[in-house]
Write an enzyme that holds these catalytic residues in place. Structure first.
Site, PDB file in Angstrom:
ATOM      1  N   TYR A  22     -14.548   3.533  11.036  1.00  0.00           N
ATOM      2  CA  TYR A  22     -13.109   3.440  10.771  1.00  0.00           C
ATOM      3  C   TYR A  22     -12.332   3.933  11.999  1.00  0.00           C
ATOM      4  CZ  TYR A  22      -8.510   5.079   9.232  1.00  0.00           C
ATOM      5  OH  TYR A  22      -7.168   5.347   9.160  1.00  0.00           O
ATOM      6  N   GLY A  67       0.813  -1.213   0.000  1.00  0.00           N
ATOM      7  CA  GLY A  67       0.000   0.000   0.000  1.00  0.00           C
ATOM      8  C   GLY A  67       0.844   1.260   0.000  1.00  0.00           C
ATOM      9  N   TYR A  68       0.145   2.374   0.098  1.00  0.00           N
ATOM     10  CA  TYR A  68       0.798   3.689  -0.053  1.00  0.00           C
ATOM     11  C   TYR A  68       1.890   3.919   1.000  1.00  0.00           C
ATOM     12  CZ  TYR A  68       0.989   8.857   0.139  1.00  0.00           C
ATOM     13  OH  TYR A  68       1.390  10.167   0.193  1.00  0.00           O
ATOM     14  N   SER A 115      -4.218   6.884  13.787  1.00  0.00           N
ATOM     15  CA  SER A 115      -4.620   8.027  12.966  1.00  0.00           C
ATOM     16  C   SER A 115      -5.040   9.174  13.861  1.00  0.00           C
ATOM     17  CB  SER A 115      -5.802   7.605  12.094  1.00  0.00           C
ATOM     18  OG  SER A 115      -6.412   8.728  11.505  1.00  0.00           O
ATOM     19  N   ALA A 116      -4.899  10.382  13.342  1.00  0.00           N
ATOM     20  CA  ALA A 116      -5.410  11.554  14.051  1.00  0.00           C
ATOM     21  C   ALA A 116      -6.923  11.493  14.198  1.00  0.00           C
ATOM     22  CB  ALA A 116      -5.015  12.815  13.307  1.00  0.00           C
ATOM     23  N   GLY A 156     -19.197  15.426   8.540  1.00  0.00           N
ATOM     24  CA  GLY A 156     -18.192  14.798   9.397  1.00  0.00           C
ATOM     25  C   GLY A 156     -16.844  15.498   9.402  1.00  0.00           C
ATOM     26  N   LYS A 195      -9.669   2.097  14.961  1.00  0.00           N
ATOM     27  CA  LYS A 195      -8.346   2.571  15.400  1.00  0.00           C
ATOM     28  C   LYS A 195      -8.309   2.712  16.929  1.00  0.00           C
ATOM     29  CE  LYS A 195      -6.339   2.915  11.361  1.00  0.00           C
ATOM     30  NZ  LYS A 195      -5.396   1.872  10.961  1.00  0.00           N
ATOM     31  N   LYS A 232      -9.383   1.850   5.152  1.00  0.00           N
ATOM     32  CA  LYS A 232      -9.112   3.203   5.673  1.00  0.00           C
ATOM     33  C   LYS A 232     -10.076   4.298   5.224  1.00  0.00           C
ATOM     34  CE  LYS A 232      -6.079   4.574   1.905  1.00  0.00           C
ATOM     35  NZ  LYS A 232      -4.925   5.346   1.485  1.00  0.00           N
TER      36      LYS A 232
HETATM   37  P1  NAD Z   1      -3.426   1.498   1.712  1.00  0.00           P
HETATM   38  O1  NAD Z   1      -4.822   1.060   1.455  1.00  0.00           O
HETATM   39  O2  NAD Z   1      -2.653   2.032   0.557  1.00  0.00           O
HETATM   40  O3  NAD Z   1      -2.591   0.313   2.383  1.00  0.00           O
HETATM   41  C1  NAD Z   1      -3.190  -0.672   3.187  1.00  0.00           C
HETATM   42  C2  NAD Z   1      -2.790  -2.021   2.610  1.00  0.00           C
HETATM   43  O4  NAD Z   1      -3.369  -3.055   3.406  1.00  0.00           O
HETATM   44  C3  NAD Z   1      -3.271  -2.225   1.165  1.00  0.00           C
HETATM   45  O5  NAD Z   1      -2.168  -2.575   0.358  1.00  0.00           O
HETATM   46  C4  NAD Z   1      -4.281  -3.367   1.273  1.00  0.00           C
HETATM   47  O6  NAD Z   1      -4.268  -4.183   0.103  1.00  0.00           O
HETATM   48  C5  NAD Z   1      -3.800  -4.087   2.524  1.00  0.00           C
HETATM   49  N1  NAD Z   1      -4.846  -4.854   3.207  1.00  0.00           N
HETATM   50  C6  NAD Z   1      -6.087  -4.466   3.535  1.00  0.00           C
HETATM   51  N2  NAD Z   1      -6.744  -5.462   4.177  1.00  0.00           N
HETATM   52  C7  NAD Z   1      -5.882  -6.498   4.276  1.00  0.00           C
HETATM   53  C8  NAD Z   1      -5.961  -7.800   4.830  1.00  0.00           C
HETATM   54  N3  NAD Z   1      -7.083  -8.242   5.417  1.00  0.00           N
HETATM   55  N4  NAD Z   1      -4.881  -8.601   4.745  1.00  0.00           N
HETATM   56  C9  NAD Z   1      -3.738  -8.180   4.152  1.00  0.00           C
HETATM   57  N5  NAD Z   1      -3.601  -6.936   3.606  1.00  0.00           N
HETATM   58  C10 NAD Z   1      -4.668  -6.126   3.671  1.00  0.00           C
HETATM   59  O7  NAD Z   1      -3.480   2.573   2.894  1.00  0.00           O
HETATM   60  P2  NAD Z   1      -2.351   3.544   3.462  1.00  0.00           P
HETATM   61  O8  NAD Z   1      -2.734   4.932   3.139  1.00  0.00           O
HETATM   62  O9  NAD Z   1      -1.002   3.053   3.089  1.00  0.00           O
HETATM   63  O10 NAD Z   1      -2.601   3.345   5.029  1.00  0.00           O
HETATM   64  C11 NAD Z   1      -1.875   2.408   5.784  1.00  0.00           C
HETATM   65  C12 NAD Z   1      -2.393   2.433   7.207  1.00  0.00           C
HETATM   66  O11 NAD Z   1      -2.279   3.751   7.722  1.00  0.00           O
HETATM   67  C13 NAD Z   1      -3.854   2.024   7.367  1.00  0.00           C
HETATM   68  O12 NAD Z   1      -3.986   1.235   8.526  1.00  0.00           O
HETATM   69  C14 NAD Z   1      -4.566   3.339   7.523  1.00  0.00           C
HETATM   70  O13 NAD Z   1      -5.746   3.202   8.284  1.00  0.00           O
HETATM   71  C15 NAD Z   1      -3.531   4.161   8.260  1.00  0.00           C
HETATM   72  N6  NAD Z   1      -3.697   5.605   8.067  1.00  0.00           N
HETATM   73  C16 NAD Z   1      -3.671   6.109   6.799  1.00  0.00           C
HETATM   74  C17 NAD Z   1      -3.875   7.485   6.610  1.00  0.00           C
HETATM   75  C18 NAD Z   1      -3.874   8.079   5.230  1.00  0.00           C
HETATM   76  O14 NAD Z   1      -4.333   9.203   5.079  1.00  0.00           O
HETATM   77  N7  NAD Z   1      -3.370   7.420   4.206  1.00  0.00           N
HETATM   78  C19 NAD Z   1      -4.063   8.325   7.721  1.00  0.00           C
HETATM   79  C20 NAD Z   1      -4.055   7.770   8.991  1.00  0.00           C
HETATM   80  C21 NAD Z   1      -3.859   6.394   9.166  1.00  0.00           C
HETATM   81  N1  UFG Z   2     -11.374  18.332   0.723  1.00  0.00           N
HETATM   82  C1  UFG Z   2     -11.956  19.075  -0.268  1.00  0.00           C
HETATM   83  N2  UFG Z   2     -12.233  18.475  -1.461  1.00  0.00           N
HETATM   84  C2  UFG Z   2     -11.948  17.161  -1.697  1.00  0.00           C
HETATM   85  C3  UFG Z   2     -11.346  16.400  -0.670  1.00  0.00           C
HETATM   86  C4  UFG Z   2     -11.074  17.000   0.539  1.00  0.00           C
HETATM   87  O1  UFG Z   2     -12.217  20.260  -0.096  1.00  0.00           O
HETATM   88  O2  UFG Z   2     -12.240  16.669  -2.812  1.00  0.00           O
HETATM   89  C5  UFG Z   2     -11.006  18.977   1.998  1.00  0.00           C
HETATM   90  C6  UFG Z   2     -11.646  18.379   3.231  1.00  0.00           C
HETATM   91  O3  UFG Z   2     -12.907  18.971   3.465  1.00  0.00           O
HETATM   92  C7  UFG Z   2     -10.599  18.710   4.294  1.00  0.00           C
HETATM   93  C8  UFG Z   2      -9.276  18.671   3.532  1.00  0.00           C
HETATM   94  O4  UFG Z   2      -9.613  18.813   2.166  1.00  0.00           O
HETATM   95  O5  UFG Z   2     -10.786  20.032   4.751  1.00  0.00           O
HETATM   96  C9  UFG Z   2      -8.507  17.362   3.716  1.00  0.00           C
HETATM   97  O6  UFG Z   2      -9.372  16.281   3.383  1.00  0.00           O
HETATM   98  P1  UFG Z   2      -8.820  14.790   3.235  1.00  0.00           P
HETATM   99  O7  UFG Z   2      -9.979  13.940   2.841  1.00  0.00           O
HETATM  100  O8  UFG Z   2      -7.615  14.769   2.362  1.00  0.00           O
HETATM  101  O9  UFG Z   2      -8.309  14.431   4.701  1.00  0.00           O
HETATM  102  P2  UFG Z   2      -9.125  14.385   6.063  1.00  0.00           P
HETATM  103  O10 UFG Z   2      -8.385  15.242   7.018  1.00  0.00           O
HETATM  104  O11 UFG Z   2     -10.557  14.664   5.880  1.00  0.00           O
HETATM  105  O12 UFG Z   2      -9.024  12.834   6.417  1.00  0.00           O
HETATM  106  C10 UFG Z   2      -7.815  12.276   6.859  1.00  0.00           C
HETATM  107  C11 UFG Z   2      -7.751  10.793   6.530  1.00  0.00           C
HETATM  108  C12 UFG Z   2      -8.798  10.045   7.301  1.00  0.00           C
HETATM  109  C13 UFG Z   2      -8.727  10.375   8.775  1.00  0.00           C
HETATM  110  C14 UFG Z   2      -8.821  11.867   8.954  1.00  0.00           C
HETATM  111  C15 UFG Z   2      -8.719  12.290  10.388  1.00  0.00           C
HETATM  112  O13 UFG Z   2      -7.950  10.585   5.150  1.00  0.00           O
HETATM  113  O14 UFG Z   2      -8.542   8.667   7.159  1.00  0.00           O
HETATM  114  O15 UFG Z   2      -7.757  12.494   8.230  1.00  0.00           O
HETATM  115  O16 UFG Z   2      -7.466  11.972  10.871  1.00  0.00           O
HETATM  116  F1  UFG Z   2      -9.750   9.781   9.425  1.00  0.00           F
END
Ligand code: NAD
Ligand code: UFG
Length: 362
Positions: free
Chosen positions: A171, A33-34, A147-148, A314, A175, A107
């Site tokens: 979600y 993943g990312y 996550s925040a 939300g 966490k 996520k």
């Molecule tokens: P992502 O979806 O790119 O990576 C998650 C990976 O987990 C994916 O590759 C997916 O295929 C794999 N996966 C999902 N379910 C699975 C399972 N049952 N078994 C094995 N693999 C599985 O997401 P990401 O952005 O890299 O996020 C990674 C972690 O960080 C997640 O736990 C997410 O909740 C957390 N997180 C992400 C963000 C964000 O904005 N990207 C913010 C806060 C927390």
């Molecule tokens: N936004 C827009 N247009 C879009 C997408 C987002 O205006 O098309 C705005 C949102 O309203 C927010 C900001 O851009 O003000 C950031 O939005 P994101 O969706 O990129 O990020 P969030 O802060 O809403 O969400 C992130 C993670 C969630 C996590 C959350 C709280 O993606 O997983 O932070 O920690 F739950």
């Protein structure tokens, strides 16, 4: 992609109690993943051995190949679902594992409201299986992707780790529950060493332009959406609300470069002394939606069209980390600036307009 056997590794002299990284194997769940793929690169660059387990439900095996190419290192990749306890048990039975970084999970906040059981099942069961396998195999070092979102709508910003924990969606509830499970597990046995990393808003890509965020379908998050507009895949950005109590009325977030975030995991792996500790990984700096659009226009050289739209249900006005604890206790700091985040995101997006499926229209 193959694991080098323990016997093949070069022995090095190390200070007392600190094992050389070349002798430490880290299991990276969700490593295709990312954030996981960027962390795998950082781990391999710093000499760790890496095993990735991922079911590819939200990622591509191509990302694992790129991790290998970028580092010139072998990566063991196991395609498997962590909700299946036999898969998890077999990973531990067949590989020497010293520590785990647990990224795998679902996520998307909106999706979690529509499919709560899928979110609880995937995120909780995966983690339970992992913790049980770790305990029975004597592996006690864990870094978990929190996550925040666990702060909900915070009373004050910047947010310290001591702020009240609450959440408004399934979600976020997963966490919070996993954090609680980790605290209980760590309290039961002093050998546990668990770091709960509360990410703020990860953005950007590897500077090579070969690894980046590749969301399925329409991106939920702002930066991938903006980048898809810049590259011509989408028409315009909808700005979700301009009446928040922020300097320009649009939402303010603490964006952090994914490479800085990846390095935070390595700092956490090196942490010793606490059983279960939480750390904010953010910069402490806020950017509004309009500032992101302007910075992305500058980074890409493309004027990015946008329209003002209603608030997204939300959403909160401002989310900002107080990263002092990670700075002082982990010796880690996020220092890549916003223009670097967006320049790197643009290099990835413009070089791979359709992500890893670069020749597939979406
Ligand atoms: P992502 O979806 O790119 O990576 C998650 C990976 O987990 C994916 O590759 C997916 O295929 C794999 N996966 C999902 N379910 C699975 C399972 N049952 N078994 C094995 N693999 C599985 O997401 P990401 O952005 O890299 O996020 C990674 C972690 O960080 C997640 O736990 C997410 O909740 C957390 N997180 C992400 C963000 C964000 O904005 N990207 C913010 C806060 C927390
Ligand atoms: N936004 C827009 N247009 C879009 C997408 C987002 O205006 O098309 C705005 C949102 O309203 C927010 C900001 O851009 O003000 C950031 O939005 P994101 O969706 O990129 O990020 P969030 O802060 O809403 O969400 C992130 C993670 C969630 C996590 C959350 C709280 O993606 O997983 O932070 O920690 F739950």
């Amino acid at each position: 992609m193959q694991l080098t056997s323990r016997a093949d590794r070069t022995a090095t002299v190390s200070p007392v109690n600190v094992r050389p990284r070349s002798d430490r194997t880290v299991l990276v769940t969700g490593g295709a993943g990312y954030i996981g793929s960027h962390t795998a690169v950082a781990l391999l660059e710093q000499g760790f051995e890496v095993i990735i387990v991922d079911d590819l439900s939200n990622s591509s095996a191509r990302a694992v190949e790129v991790v290998g190419h970028l580092t010139g290192r072998n990566v063991t990749f196991i395609e498997g679902d962590l909700t299946d306890s036999t898969v998890v048990a077999s990973v531990f039975a067949s590989h020497p594992i010293d520590a785990v970084i647990h990224f795998a999970g679902l996520k998307a906040v909106g999706e979690s409201v529509e499919q709560p059981l899928r979110y609880y099942r995937t995120n909780l069961l995966s983690t339970m299986n992992l913790l049980e396998a770790m305990q029975s195999n004597g592996v006690f070092d864990l870094v978990f992707s929190s996550s925040a979102t666990v702060y909900g709508d915070p009373d004050t910003v910047p947010i310290p780790e001591s702020a009240p924990l609450r959440t408004t969606n399934p979600y976020g509830a997963t966490k919070l529950m996993i954090e609680d499970i980790c605290r209980d597990v760590a309290a039961s046995d002093p050998r546990w060493n668990i770091s709960l990393l509360r990410y703020f808003n990860p953005v950007g890509a590897h500077p090579s332009g070969q690894l980046g965020e590749d969301p399925n379908g329409i991106p939920n998050n702002l930066v991938p959406f903006v980048m898809q507009v810049a590259v011509g895949r989408r028409d315009e950005v909808a700005v979700f609300g301009d009446d928040y109590d922020t300097p320009d009325g649009t939402g303010v977030r603490d964006y952090i470069h994914v490479v800085d975030l990846a390095l935070g995991h390595i700092a956490a792996l090196d942490r010793r002394g606490g059983r279960c500790e939480a750390y904010n990984l953010g910069t402490g700096n806020g950017s509004s939606v309009l500032e992101i659009i302007a910075a992305a226009s500058a980074a890409s050289g493309v004027e990015i069209p946008y329209r003002l739209a209603d608030r997204r249900p939300g959403d909160i006005a401002t989310s900002l980390a107080d990263p002092t604890r990670a700075n002082t206790e982990l010796g880690w700091r996020a220092d890549r600036a916003l223009d670097v985040m967006l320049t790197d995101a643009w290099r990835w997006q413009s070089g791979n307009p359709n992500g890893f499926a670069s020749d597939t229209a979406s």
